[in-house]
Motif scaffolding. Sequence first.
Motif, short mmCIF file in Angstrom:
data_model
loop_
_atom_site.label_atom_id
_atom_site.label_comp_id
_atom_site.label_asym_id
_atom_site.label_seq_id
_atom_site.Cartn_x
_atom_site.Cartn_y
_atom_site.Cartn_z
N GLY A 32 52.28 111.42 120.77
CA GLY A 32 50.97 110.61 121.44
C GLY A 32 51.75 109.32 120.96
O GLY A 32 51.51 108.74 122.30
N HIS A 33 53.07 109.26 121.44
CA HIS A 33 53.87 108.21 121.85
C HIS A 33 53.70 107.74 123.24
O HIS A 33 53.99 106.81 123.30
N ARG A 50 50.84 99.11 115.71
CA ARG A 50 50.88 100.72 115.56
C ARG A 50 51.22 100.98 114.51
O ARG A 50 52.47 100.45 114.55
N ASP A 109 52.13 107.06 113.20
CA ASP A 109 51.12 107.95 114.08
C ASP A 109 50.75 107.97 115.33
O ASP A 109 50.62 108.52 115.83
N THR A 133 48.43 105.46 115.47
CA THR A 133 47.38 104.61 115.19
C THR A 133 47.47 103.03 115.62
O THR A 133 48.24 102.48 115.53
N TRP A 134 46.61 103.08 115.72
CA TRP A 134 46.54 101.64 115.74
C TRP A 134 45.36 100.55 114.98
O TRP A 134 44.03 100.93 114.70
N GLN A 187 42.54 103.34 114.20
CA GLN A 187 41.61 103.73 115.99
C GLN A 187 42.94 104.05 116.79
O GLN A 187 44.00 103.77 116.49
N ALA A 188 42.79 104.92 117.52
CA ALA A 188 43.17 105.79 118.13
C ALA A 188 44.02 105.37 119.57
O ALA A 188 44.90 105.75 119.86
N THR A 189 43.07 104.15 120.29
CA THR A 189 43.25 103.14 120.95
C THR A 189 42.85 101.89 120.84
O THR A 189 42.49 101.28 120.04
#
Length: 127
Positions: A35-36, A84, A87, A89-90, A100-102
């Motif tokens: 994810g990173h 950030r 994990d 997420t933001w 949130q994912a982005t």
Amino acid sequence: MSGITRRQAIGAASAVAGAAVVGVGAAQGSAVAAGHGAEPGSFDEVYLGRRIQGGPATGHGGHHAGHGGGYSVRIDGDELHIMRNADGTWISVINHYDPQATPRALARAAVDDLQGAALVPLAPATR
């Protein structure tokens, strides 16, 4: 009697359990690392009548600059303080408990939560 002591049995069980935890941790770590790996791209759009922009932070440091991982989000030109999580997420000051994912999804969620209100900048740190 088998000749194995209670201490040896507990030690062996602990070693097996530890190996299982390490295996699960490694799998989760790989998922987090994946994810990173993909850095968020830039965006500039109008969402529900509000202009939202995001992209790599450019030269404006400040007290909270490191929290956004070198990324900046603006709503109608005003900076949204973002962070950030570990994990990937933001979160922001507007929706701190709704990761949130982005950054784009974060900006859209902030616009939803603002319900037309202006984004008020955070007060500068005092010394």
